[in-house]
Scaffold this motif. Sequence first.
Motif, short mmCIF file in Angstrom:
data_model
loop_
_atom_site.label_atom_id
_atom_site.label_comp_id
_atom_site.label_asym_id
_atom_site.label_seq_id
_atom_site.Cartn_x
_atom_site.Cartn_y
_atom_site.Cartn_z
N GLY A 100 43.62 -10.43 43.55
CA GLY A 100 44.16 -10.47 44.89
C GLY A 100 43.75 -11.74 45.62
N LEU A 101 43.08 -11.57 46.77
CA LEU A 101 42.67 -12.71 47.57
C LEU A 101 41.27 -13.22 47.22
CD1 LEU A 101 43.86 -11.37 51.06
CD2 LEU A 101 45.07 -12.94 49.53
N ALA A 102 40.68 -12.67 46.16
CA ALA A 102 39.27 -12.97 45.87
C ALA A 102 39.10 -13.65 44.52
CB ALA A 102 38.44 -11.69 45.90
N GLN A 103 38.10 -14.51 44.44
CA GLN A 103 37.71 -15.16 43.20
C GLN A 103 36.23 -14.89 42.95
OE1 GLN A 103 38.85 -19.28 43.71
NE2 GLN A 103 40.80 -18.92 42.64
N PHE A 104 35.92 -14.39 41.75
CA PHE A 104 34.56 -14.01 41.41
C PHE A 104 34.10 -14.72 40.16
CE2 PHE A 104 36.62 -10.39 43.44
CZ PHE A 104 35.70 -10.01 44.41
N THR A 105 32.79 -15.01 40.09
CA THR A 105 32.17 -15.49 38.86
C THR A 105 31.25 -14.39 38.37
OG1 THR A 105 32.24 -17.80 39.57
CG2 THR A 105 30.66 -17.22 37.83
N VAL A 106 31.60 -13.81 37.21
CA VAL A 106 30.86 -12.66 36.68
C VAL A 106 29.98 -13.16 35.54
CG1 VAL A 106 31.03 -10.33 35.75
CG2 VAL A 106 32.81 -11.20 37.29
N THR A 107 28.70 -12.82 35.60
CA THR A 107 27.71 -13.35 34.67
C THR A 107 27.71 -12.57 33.35
OG1 THR A 107 26.35 -13.95 36.56
CG2 THR A 107 25.27 -13.95 34.41
N LYS A 108 27.55 -13.30 32.26
CA LYS A 108 27.50 -12.68 30.94
C LYS A 108 26.18 -11.96 30.76
CE LYS A 108 28.30 -13.71 26.04
NZ LYS A 108 28.65 -14.78 25.07
N ASP A 109 26.24 -10.73 30.22
CA ASP A 109 25.04 -9.92 29.95
C ASP A 109 24.82 -9.87 28.45
OD1 ASP A 109 23.00 -8.11 29.73
OD2 ASP A 109 23.89 -6.60 31.06
N ALA A 110 23.95 -10.77 27.96
CA ALA A 110 23.74 -10.88 26.51
C ALA A 110 22.99 -9.69 25.94
CB ALA A 110 22.95 -12.16 26.22
N SER A 111 22.39 -8.87 26.80
CA SER A 111 21.63 -7.72 26.30
C SER A 111 22.56 -6.63 25.77
CB SER A 111 20.74 -7.15 27.42
OG SER A 111 21.53 -6.63 28.47
N VAL A 112 23.82 -6.64 26.20
CA VAL A 112 24.80 -5.65 25.71
C VAL A 112 25.50 -6.21 24.48
CG1 VAL A 112 26.87 -4.32 26.27
CG2 VAL A 112 25.13 -4.73 28.05
N LYS A 113 25.29 -5.56 23.35
CA LYS A 113 25.83 -6.07 22.08
C LYS A 113 27.27 -5.64 21.84
CE LYS A 113 21.85 -7.92 21.24
NZ LYS A 113 21.72 -9.36 21.50
N ASP A 114 27.64 -4.48 22.34
CA ASP A 114 28.98 -3.95 22.10
C ASP A 114 29.66 -3.72 23.45
OD1 ASP A 114 31.28 -2.60 21.41
OD2 ASP A 114 30.31 -1.37 19.87
N GLY A 115 30.41 -4.74 23.92
CA GLY A 115 31.02 -4.67 25.23
C GLY A 115 32.04 -3.57 25.35
N ALA A 116 32.87 -3.39 24.32
CA ALA A 116 33.92 -2.37 24.36
C ALA A 116 33.33 -0.98 24.49
CB ALA A 116 34.79 -2.48 23.11
N TYR A 117 32.23 -0.73 23.74
CA TYR A 117 31.58 0.58 23.81
C TYR A 117 31.04 0.84 25.22
CZ TYR A 117 28.22 4.33 23.10
OH TYR A 117 27.51 5.51 23.20
N GLN A 118 30.42 -0.20 25.80
CA GLN A 118 29.84 -0.05 27.13
C GLN A 118 30.94 0.22 28.16
OE1 GLN A 118 26.56 -0.06 27.59
NE2 GLN A 118 26.75 0.40 29.78
N MET A 119 32.08 -0.48 28.03
CA MET A 119 33.20 -0.26 28.95
C MET A 119 33.75 1.16 28.78
SD MET A 119 35.11 -1.59 31.34
CE MET A 119 35.26 -3.37 31.29
N ALA A 120 33.85 1.61 27.53
CA ALA A 120 34.33 2.97 27.27
C ALA A 120 33.40 4.01 27.89
CB ALA A 120 34.46 3.20 25.77
N GLN A 121 32.09 3.75 27.83
CA GLN A 121 31.11 4.66 28.41
C GLN A 121 31.29 4.74 29.93
OE1 GLN A 121 28.76 6.56 26.60
NE2 GLN A 121 28.65 7.57 28.61
N LEU A 122 31.53 3.59 30.56
CA LEU A 122 31.76 3.58 32.00
C LEU A 122 33.03 4.36 32.36
CD1 LEU A 122 30.92 -0.16 32.79
CD2 LEU A 122 29.59 1.83 33.50
N LEU A 123 34.07 4.19 31.54
CA LEU A 123 35.32 4.93 31.76
C LEU A 123 35.09 6.43 31.60
CD1 LEU A 123 38.38 5.00 32.21
CD2 LEU A 123 38.68 4.62 29.74
N PHE A 124 34.32 6.80 30.58
CA PHE A 124 34.04 8.21 30.34
C PHE A 124 33.27 8.82 31.52
CE2 PHE A 124 31.01 11.44 28.89
CZ PHE A 124 31.89 12.40 28.37
#
Length: 602
Positions: A92-116
């Motif tokens: 939308g009207l916003a621009q963000f810089t999101v920092t990489k979290d190297a401690s999370v090895k499986d990003g898709a799994y973590q995103m799925a957990q948040l969705l769940f």
Amino acid sequence: MQKELFEVPVLYCNTDKATLRCAVAEDATGLELVVVDKNNSFYRTTFDVNSSLKKIKGDEKEWKAFYDSIIESCNSNDAKVVCNGNAEVTIGLAQFTVTKDASVKDGAYQMAQLLFDSINLRTDSKAATRFTEGLQKQEAELLRQVTAMEQEKRSLADMISFQEADEKANMEEYSTLQAQLSEITERWKVFCAENGKDPEAEDPDAPIEPDFSKPIGRRGTAQDCRKHDEELLRLAKSKFCPAENETVQTKALEGDNDNWLRVIRPYTKSQYDEHIKALPEGARAQCMKVIDKMDQWDYDVWVLQDLADKGSLFYTAYSVFCYWDFFRRFKIDEQIAMNFFTQVEAGYHACPYHNSMHGADVCHVAQYILQKGGLKEKAELTDEDCFATVVAGMIHDYDHPGLNNNFHVKIQSYLATLYNDRAILENHHLAEIFDLCKDPRFDIFHGFSDEQRRDVRETMIEMVTGTDMGLHAKIFGAWKRRIKQDHDLHKKKETQRQALVMAIKMADISNCGRPTFLYLRWGMKLIEEFFMQGDNERHRGDPVSPFMDRAAPSMSKSQIAFMNFVVVPMYESIAEYLPDMHFSVDHAEENKQYWNDNDDSV
């Protein structure tokens, strides 16, 4: 802005390069953005609504329009994500810089957990309950932290107030001393001129040797009773001995039963509460905060001394008498008691350590051991025993010259000869007080029968002479042997007094077991007095006593040794008999550790 933030739902958006999640952060302080790119890398940043998010929004956009643009962009999959080290996100009207979290090895799994978790929260009523309870716990913890910080803020404000008052008093004293120095310098020049001496050749800084060939002499005041803050005394009296009704404040005094009303008429409990609530910030309010701590270990006589016209002993003694209701119990004339407190306070010299503040401090700690420490109950002490303890505490170093018993023995002073080198100063303190009380204006014992007077006198003599550190090994050894047998000290007057002697001994050196900020103030004053005696000994040509040589300071060594061999063993032994006093051992260990960490030896 917070209201609009809470209306933002959990949002998901898929782009050709990444999956994006946007939601209110768990701590409700802003928006959390989570990104998982095609390489399964995980990015997460929380943007605080009061700082980073506000900066991203800018001043020209309203919060509602800002959040609506984010919601619409996610719902229409219109977000843009570029992942290059960090994830650059446009929504939308916003621009963000999101920092990489190297401690999370499986990003898709973590995103799925948040969705769940999001789905579970909406479909599982227990999950919603758990989430709500978690938020409530977080809220309770935050409130606790806020309360603690507010208390700390008030404590810091009080400390600043005390320090400002202390600085003001020091500057006033400095100005007074400067004026006195100028006057003395002029007198010194006149003296040298009259006696044919060269003022530059003489040493005006050499210690003046007191004349110990005659009694030191009691120091009194021109008036029987010092000037005092009547309202502060009324508040102290009303706190501990409130009037039963308002008629007490106007009634005509009749007989000994009304002696306690001779000077100050207390408020009723409700009147006291109203006056305390309306009490403006200032010296009187700060003094009442100290007096309110009568039954607490961190009672601070330094504040009273600074803010109550150097009257820490006077106001402490008066408050303690009210706390124990001694005026009514023994039909003591309030005016005579106030005269007595005045003379006792005036009889202390301006020594760095053995001054009226020390008398006030020992008086308070002695009564604390009786009440909060549990000695009165366990030893089944009488009211007369408690009275003797309080008075012994306030007078135990009366007319102390700032030079110890060893010094008097070494020079064979008048007092050393008078008392045959035995508890020299302690006997002197007692004798001067009992002589003072021969004057009806100052006879604190006037309400006692002959038997009571004899009992209190004997108890006071036993207690005050017991503070002679030259007798410590003998007294402490007898105490350890006695409590090793049993704790039934209440069965004999002799063993009751043995417990009282230990109480005043503990009170006398209690600064070692006080909170560190109080301990250090007392410690610095003690070493200052030690150095003054060392200066006197050096000027006389005598060997300087251990730990009293200012040219070779060793406070850390002296304090650690004193606590190891005297303080801690005695505190532990007393705590064996009075378990409620064991906390003092912990304080002593903390203060000892201070010197382990801050060695001042040269």
